[in-house]
Structures are given as C-alpha cells and as structure tokens.
Design a protein around this motif. Structure first.
Motif, PDB file in Angstrom:
ATOM      1  N   ARG A  90      18.318 -11.326   2.174  1.00 21.62           N
ATOM      2  CA  ARG A  90      18.220 -11.367   3.637  1.00 21.62           C
ATOM      3  C   ARG A  90      17.063 -10.500   4.137  1.00 21.62           C
ATOM      4  NH1 ARG A  90      20.824 -12.147   8.429  1.00 21.62           N
ATOM      5  NH2 ARG A  90      20.628 -10.489   9.979  1.00 21.62           N
ATOM      6  N   HIS A  91      16.901  -9.306   3.579  1.00 20.52           N
ATOM      7  CA  HIS A  91      15.865  -8.414   4.090  1.00 20.52           C
ATOM      8  C   HIS A  91      14.460  -8.942   3.779  1.00 20.52           C
ATOM      9  CE1 HIS A  91      16.073  -7.077  -0.127  1.00 20.52           C
ATOM     10  NE2 HIS A  91      14.803  -6.693   0.042  1.00 20.52           N
ATOM     11  N   GLU A  92      14.356  -9.924   2.852  1.00 20.66           N
ATOM     12  CA  GLU A  92      13.069 -10.522   2.558  1.00 20.66           C
ATOM     13  C   GLU A  92      12.713 -11.628   3.535  1.00 20.66           C
ATOM     14  OE1 GLU A  92      13.330  -9.798  -2.286  1.00 20.66           O
ATOM     15  OE2 GLU A  92      13.362 -11.830  -1.463  1.00 20.66           O
TER      16      GLU A  92
END
Length: 295
Positions: free
Chosen positions: A11-13
């Motif tokens: 998700r953080h990517e």
C-alpha cells in the motif's frame, strides 16, 4: 518494469500518505544552545558573554557585530537588542574537571562522552549541558544552577561574595515564555533609564538658567532676586521645575534696571531708560546722508 512476474505491490508503494513531521533531535538542540555561539554558530570559547535575554555568545563575535552592523552575517536577528557593551555581561564560569580539551587527538581507545559539558555549577556540581536550569547574576556574572539558588537561599554570591537581589537573576537559554518575560523586563528597564536621563537633563538645563538669571541680576544681588533664584532652584528639583523657572524669568525680565537700588547711577546711565539718555525733540538732531555730489 514492475507489477509483472507475480510481484505484489504494497500500500505505501501505491498510495502516498501524509508526510511525517520531522522531529528535532533533543541532544542536538541542546548542544547548539549550550556549546555554540548564538551569533556566529562557532564553538563557545572564553571569554563567554551573555545578554539580558540569557543567550550565550563569544565575546569577539559580538564585538565584530557592534563595530560593523552593516556587514552581511547570518543569524543577526538574535543580537538586534544588543546596542553596546553595556548590554552584555561576561560570565564567570566554573570549568568541568571531567572535560578534556579538544586539542588532543582522538585515538578511539577510550570512551568519550559526547554529552559532557564544559562547565559545571560550583555549588552542587551539575553540568551546564541544558538538562538543568542555569542562571547568572547581573551584578558579578557568576553562573549557578537553579537548584543551588533555591536550596541555598542567600543574598550573597556563593562564588565571589558580592551582594545581589532577586531581580539580578537571569535564566540562561530559557524557554519562550521565560525569554518573553526577560524581554519585557529589559524594555521596562531601558524605559526607566531613558526617563531618568531626560529628567537629569531637564534639571541641568534649569540649573543653567538659574545661574544665568543670577548673573543678570548682578554679583551682589538683592533680597528679591535671591528669593526668586532660591524659589526657582527648589522648583527645579521637583516635577514642577519648568513652571518655577518660567515664573522667575518673567519676574526678572519685567523688572527695570532703574528700579534696582543696589545699582549705581553710572551703571544705570548706560541704558536708554535713564533720565540722562532722554532728550527732547529740540536736542535731538536729524541724520544727514551726504552724497558724492554734495560737495
């Protein structure tokens, strides 16, 4: 390329979230205040001075700033309140015996405490590193920890023996609230000094005026002129000095020299108000202007 061959993105990517607030390192902040000059950002070295707001400076940096304020220097806003050498005080610091000079070569064969302070409190031995509150006395410049001043309550300096008052204690590198209080006290002190100086100038001016009035009245002086001068002098020491001097000037200016009994007739005859200077129209002659063609 990405996203092929069975890669699974996280998700953080894919989703950009809010940026994290960068926190200032507490140890680095304390070292910047207690080990480096607030004006030049160089390491503190003797002689070390401070201002009425409790900031630490190298003396040579402040002198250079006062000699040439037009020069472009970084971080000059911290010294705008320093007008001259009277606004600074040299600190009487106590060296820390555990502090080694930085001139030696570091071999890496021993433990070095990077948070060790250069100076300590001479009473309780606390290090002046920012972890404890430190204060200095404006009378003598000696530096103590706040704990020492609270535990050993006295009106005499623990180090040099000079007397001081509670108003002479200034916190070094205090919080924003403490700096604001110190700034208000500094402005109030300067305003009082300014008004006191203006009052002294007014008293000096009134004294000069009274001496001039005495010279006009004559060296001997009559009883009335002496009473006027004494009354104006007493009024000059009070808040209504200007009114007393104006009244004295008006009284003496209205008085004629011909009414002064202590003056001689020879002195009175020097002025046009004397009877000998008054002539009739028959005794006065008209002015005659001669031209080159008269003869």
């Amino acid at each position: 390329m990405g996203c092929d061959g069975g890669t699974i993105p996280k998700r953080h990517e894919l989703v950009k979230g809010p940026k994290k607030v960068e926190k200032v390192d507490r140890n680095a902040e304390l070292a910047a205040k207690w080990k480096y000059c607030a004006l030049s950002q160089e390491k503190l070295r003797r002689p070390i001075i401070t201002c009425e707001l409790g900031r630490l400076y190298n003396k040579d940096a402040v002198i250079e700033y006062l000699l040439d304020k037009t020069a472009e220097r970084p971080n000059t806003e911290v010294a705008t309140h320093i007008r001259g050498m009277k606004d600074i005080k040299e600190l009487n610091l106590t060296d820390n015996p555990e502090w080694d000079s930085e001139g030696r070569t570091t071999k890496g064969d021993r433990y070095e405490d990077m948070h060790c302070a250069m100076f300590i409190c001479p009473v309780v031995g606390l290090e002046m590193s920012g972890k404890h509150r430190f204060c200095y006395l404006q009378t003598c410049g000696c530096v103590f920890s706040d704990r020492a001043l609270k535990e050993v309550k006295t009106e005499i300096c623990h180090k040099c023996g000079e007397q001081f008052k509670s108003e002479d204690i200034v916190v070094l590198n205090g919080t924003k609230e403490e700096v604001e209080k110190l700034r208000e006290r500094m402005e109030e002190k300067r305003l009082k000094a300014k008004t006191k100086k203006s009052k002294k100038n007014k008293v000096a001016e009134t004294a000069v005026k009274v001496s001039d009035l005495k010279d006009v009245a004559g060296p001997s002086g009559s009883s009335s002129s002496a009473s006027v001068a004494s009354s104006s002098a007493s009024a000059a020491s009070s808040s209504s000095s200007s009114m007393g001097v104006k009244a004295a000037v008006a009284a003496i200016s209205k008085r004629s020299y011909q009414e002064m009994g202590e003056k001689s007739e020879v002195f009175k005859s020097l002025f046009t108000t004397h009877t000998s200077a008054k002539r009739t129209k028959d005794q006065t002659s008209n002015w005659v202007t001669h031209t080159p063609y008269h003869f």
